[in-house]
Design an enzyme around this catalytic site. Structure first.
Site, short mmCIF file in Angstrom:
data_model
loop_
_atom_site.label_atom_id
_atom_site.label_comp_id
_atom_site.label_asym_id
_atom_site.label_seq_id
_atom_site.Cartn_x
_atom_site.Cartn_y
_atom_site.Cartn_z
N ARG A 196 0.83 -1.21 0.00
CA ARG A 196 0.00 0.00 0.00
C ARG A 196 0.87 1.27 0.00
NH1 ARG A 196 -3.68 2.59 4.38
NH2 ARG A 196 -5.29 3.60 3.11
N HIS A 210 0.46 4.45 -2.56
CA HIS A 210 0.25 5.83 -2.10
C HIS A 210 1.43 6.72 -2.46
CE1 HIS A 210 -3.23 5.20 1.00
NE2 HIS A 210 -3.41 4.51 -0.10
N ASN A 241 -3.79 8.72 4.40
CA ASN A 241 -2.58 8.24 5.08
C ASN A 241 -2.64 8.34 6.60
OD1 ASN A 241 -1.29 7.69 2.60
ND2 ASN A 241 -0.53 9.79 2.44
N HIS A 275 -6.40 -5.88 -2.45
CA HIS A 275 -7.25 -6.04 -1.26
C HIS A 275 -7.58 -7.50 -1.00
CE1 HIS A 275 -8.73 -1.55 -1.51
NE2 HIS A 275 -7.46 -1.67 -1.16
C1 HEM Z 1 -8.97 1.49 -6.11
C2 HEM Z 1 -8.85 2.40 -5.18
C3 HEM Z 1 -8.45 2.09 -3.78
C4 HEM Z 1 -9.09 2.53 -2.67
C5 HEM Z 1 -10.30 3.44 -2.62
C6 HEM Z 1 -8.41 1.96 -1.55
C7 HEM Z 1 -8.75 2.20 -0.23
C8 HEM Z 1 -8.22 1.52 0.85
C9 HEM Z 1 -8.65 1.70 2.20
C10 HEM Z 1 -9.71 2.68 2.66
C11 HEM Z 1 -7.94 0.84 2.96
C12 HEM Z 1 -8.07 0.64 4.46
C13 HEM Z 1 -7.25 1.67 5.20
C14 HEM Z 1 -7.54 1.72 6.67
O1 HEM Z 1 -8.63 1.31 7.09
O2 HEM Z 1 -6.67 2.19 7.43
C15 HEM Z 1 -7.06 0.13 2.10
C16 HEM Z 1 -6.18 -0.84 2.51
C17 HEM Z 1 -5.29 -1.47 1.66
N1 HEM Z 1 -5.06 -1.16 0.33
FE1 HEM Z 1 -6.26 -0.03 -0.83
N2 HEM Z 1 -7.39 1.19 -1.98
C18 HEM Z 1 -7.36 1.24 -3.34
C19 HEM Z 1 -6.44 0.65 -4.17
C20 HEM Z 1 -5.35 -0.08 -3.73
C21 HEM Z 1 -4.23 -0.46 -4.54
C22 HEM Z 1 -4.04 -0.06 -6.00
C23 HEM Z 1 -3.39 -1.19 -3.75
C24 HEM Z 1 -2.08 -1.81 -4.08
C25 HEM Z 1 -1.71 -2.18 -5.28
C26 HEM Z 1 -4.02 -1.27 -2.45
C27 HEM Z 1 -3.54 -1.98 -1.38
C28 HEM Z 1 -4.11 -2.00 -0.12
C29 HEM Z 1 -3.72 -2.92 0.92
C30 HEM Z 1 -2.75 -4.07 0.77
C31 HEM Z 1 -4.44 -2.57 2.05
C32 HEM Z 1 -4.33 -3.18 3.45
C33 HEM Z 1 -3.22 -2.43 4.16
C34 HEM Z 1 -2.93 -2.89 5.58
O3 HEM Z 1 -3.45 -3.89 6.03
O4 HEM Z 1 -2.13 -2.19 6.23
N3 HEM Z 1 -5.18 -0.56 -2.46
N4 HEM Z 1 -7.24 0.57 0.81
#
Ligand code: HEM
Ligand SMILES: *[C@@H]1O[C@H](CO)[C@@H](O)[C@H](O)[C@H]1NC(C)=O
Ligand SMILES: *[C@@H]1O[C@H](CO)[C@@H](O)[C@H](O)[C@H]1NC(C)=O
Ligand SMILES: *[C@@H]1O[C@H](CO)[C@@H](O)[C@H](O)[C@H]1NC(C)=O
Ligand SMILES: *[C@@H]1O[C@H](CO)[C@@H](O)[C@H](O)[C@H]1NC(C)=O
Ligand SMILES: *[C@@H]1O[C@H](CO)[C@@H](O)[C@H](O)[C@H]1NC(C)=O
Ligand SMILES: *[C@@H]1O[C@H](CO)[C@@H](O)[C@H](O)[C@H]1NC(C)=O
Ligand SMILES: *[C@@H]1O[C@H](CO)[C@@H](O)[C@H](O)[C@H]1NC(C)=O
Ligand SMILES: *[C@@H]1O[C@H](CO)[C@@H](O)[C@H](O)[C@H]1NC(C)=O
Ligand SMILES: *[C@@H]1O[C@H](CO)[C@@H](O)[C@H](O)[C@H]1NC(C)=O
Ligand SMILES: *[C@@H]1O[C@H](CO)[C@@H](O)[C@H](O)[C@H]1NC(C)=O
Ligand SMILES: *[C@@H]1O[C@H](CO)[C@@H](O)[C@H](O)[C@H]1NC(C)=O
Ligand SMILES: *[C@@H]1O[C@H](CO)[C@@H](O)[C@H](O)[C@H]1NC(C)=O
Length: 357
Positions: free
Chosen positions: A65, A69, A97, A196
């Site tokens: 992630r 970002h 973030n 995800h």
């Molecule tokens: C398509 C648009 C995307 C949105 C709206 C989005 C949004 C989010 C949100 C809201 C979270 C949870 C954050 C939290 O609750 O603290 C999250 C977690 C995550 N996102 Fe996305 N995301 C997107 C695309 C991506 C992309 C492109 C990647 C990587 C290639 C990614 C990888 C991750 C991962 C692995 C997590 C879990 C992180 C953790 O457990 O620390 N996301 N994302």
């Protein structure tokens, strides 16, 4: 053929791209960039991540992630990692973030190990790219040919971090708009959202779906009622918008990098609104892509490799641009003391989902 603009410092790994009658030149990343200068870079990154993984099964998700970002804000240049300082307003306090990104300490540990093995050589931006690949492999996914040679920015941009990183509350059209701005298409959007397949999210990023979705007085109709009941336990109505309780993004195989994310969407089991809209938006061109990846993990893995390389190529600094930071949180020569104005607590809570692992 008017080739121009290749600075001397960028000649290492530069290629000429010829498109019909239009020719442009640009410095190009390369998988062998550190072969001579830091041949063991992947093993060193991998070793630090594996050690963190022993006590934090979520770390790989948090690290990939960071790469996302970073790349969506003035390119893959490690701007995300810069703390507040005399010249920097950190991106880390942007809504996407603040109290959400994790793994900054692990990135610093990787940097320390690399500075010991190959001083002043490996950029923080490349650390994020390598860490993404290593993290996917560590979660039983498939890696890709990581392109290298990025350099680190001298600047950060909080306002771009606020406007470029998509929100989980967005519609499909808005998500497509934000990806398109980065040169990423609809297939990239569906593919990269497949990240995800692991990691966690806080109630506050999806609990708008649970009680009064879009001011209807009802939950989101595209949320599976079985999952709804579970999530309401975790995320009570009294806390909507402010609850930091965590749950798995992939309720089927929470820590494995596989294609279950897509079969979840087919069952209305996407956690975030931005996940479920890929399958539930009426008539959308994303539905067929979800169905493809759900039926065929090989297709997903191939597409993921392609799209990660594409994302990793967003506007890198190369050649003599930027610098190789010695500390990822600071531009070289800056003092860390003024970072104190920010206060602590940028990183999100540790994974408390012990029972679900
Ligand atoms: C398509 C648009 C995307 C949105 C709206 C989005 C949004 C989010 C949100 C809201 C979270 C949870 C954050 C939290 O609750 O603290 C999250 C977690 C995550 N996102 Fe996305 N995301 C997107 C695309 C991506 C992309 C492109 C990647 C990587 C290639 C990614 C990888 C991750 C991962 C692995 C997590 C879990 C992180 C953790 O457990 O620390 N996301 N994302
Ligand atoms: C670079 O190193 C990798 C891994 O050690 C090796 O597979 C590859 O052949 C090397 N490439 C070049 C051009 O030296
Ligand atoms: C490469 O790094 C790994 C992890 O730190 C280490 O175990 C290994 O000995 C290193 N190999 C070489 C040739 O330095
Ligand atoms: C980030 O979160 C902290 C702690 O919750 C809060 O004090 C601070 O105001 C937030 N920063 C921004 C820019 O929202
Ligand atoms: C990427 O992952 C693949 C598969 O695990 C691995 O073979 C390769 O060495 C990795 N490359 C980098 C630069 O991390
Ligand atoms: C951030 O980026 C915007 C848009 O490119 C630009 O107008 C602004 O000056 C930048 N801010 C900083 C602090 O670099
Ligand atoms: C991202 O999408 C939102 C919602 O449509 C929009 O306000 C914002 O300007 C977009 N940013 C970019 C860089 O596309
Ligand atoms: C939310 O409500 C607005 C106005 O009532 C409507 O136009 C929109 O389609 C709704 N969005 C969703 C996702 O149901
Ligand atoms: C967090 O979830 C637990 C159930 O696991 C629930 O009892 C508790 O009220 C939630 N915390 C908050 C702040 O809502
Ligand atoms: C909801 O999930 C259950 C399994 O928990 C599944 O049998 C059912 O088909 C799903 N409902 C919808 C509408 O997808
Ligand atoms: C799955 O996808 C791969 C890669 O695109 C393709 O080669 C293979 O034929 C597909 N399998 C099926 C059963 O469609
Ligand atoms: C499925 O995805 C693979 C990999 O991106 C692609 O090659 C193939 O054409 C897709 N198949 C269908 C039926 O969309
Ligand atoms: C950057 O800020 C974090 C806290 O947000 C702190 O732990 C870290 O030590 C800082 N880095 C430097 C080089 O000051």
């Amino acid at each position: 053929m008017g080739f121009t603009g290749v600075r001397m410092g960028a000649v290492w790994g530069a290629i000429f791209v010829v498109l019909g009658t239009i020719s442009v030149s640009r410095a190009q990343l390369s998988p062998t960039f550190y072969n001579q200068t830091c041949p063991n870079v992947t093993a060193i990154v991998s070793s630090v991540i594996q050690s963190a993984f022993q006590t934090d099964i979520r770390i790989g998700a948090s690290l990939i992630r960071l790469h996302f970002h970073d790349c969506f804000v003035q390119g893959c240049d490690a701007s995300l990692l810069l703390n507040n300082s005399a010249t920097i307003v950190s991106e880390q306090s942007a809504p996407a973030n603040n109290n959400s990104i994790r793994g900054l300490d692990v990135v610093n540990n990787i940097k320390t190990a690399l500075e010991s093995a190959c001083p002043n050589t490996v950029s923080c931006a490349d650390i994020l790219a390598i860490a993404a690949n290593v993290s996917v492999a560590l979660a039983s996914g498939q890696g890709w040919t990581v392109q290298l040679g990025r350099r680190d920015s001298l600047t950060a941009n909080l306002s771009l971090a606020t406007s470029n990183i998509p929100s989980p509350f967005f519609t499909l059209a808005q998500l497509k708009q934000n990806f398109s701005f980065q040169g990423l298409d609809t297939t990239d959007l569906v593919t990269l959202s497949g990240a995800h397949t692991f990691g966690r999210a806080q109630c506050r990023v999806f609990d708008n779906r649970l009680y009064n979705f879009n001011n209807t007085g009802n939950p989101d109709p595209t949320l599976n009622t079985t999952l709804l009941a579970t999530l309401r336990q975790l995320c009570p109505q009294s806390e909507v918008g402010a609850n930091t309780n965590l749950t798995n993004l992939d309720l089927t195989t929470p820590n494995i990098f596989d294609n279950k994310y897509y079969s979840n969407l087919q069952q209305n089991d996407g956690l975030l609104n931005s996940d479920q809209v890929l399958f539930s938006t009426s008539g959308a061109d994303t539905i067929a892509i979800v169905n493809n990846f759900s039926a065929n993990q090989t297709a997903f893995f191939e597409a993921f490799a392609t799209s990660m390389i594409k994302m990793g190529n967003i506007n890198p600094l190369t050649g003599s641009q930027g610098e190789i930071r010695t500390q990822c949180n600071l531009v070289n020569g800056a003092s860390s003391s003024s970072g104190l104005i920010m206060g602590g607590g940028v990183e999100s809570q540790a994974d408390d989902l012990v029972s679900s692992i």
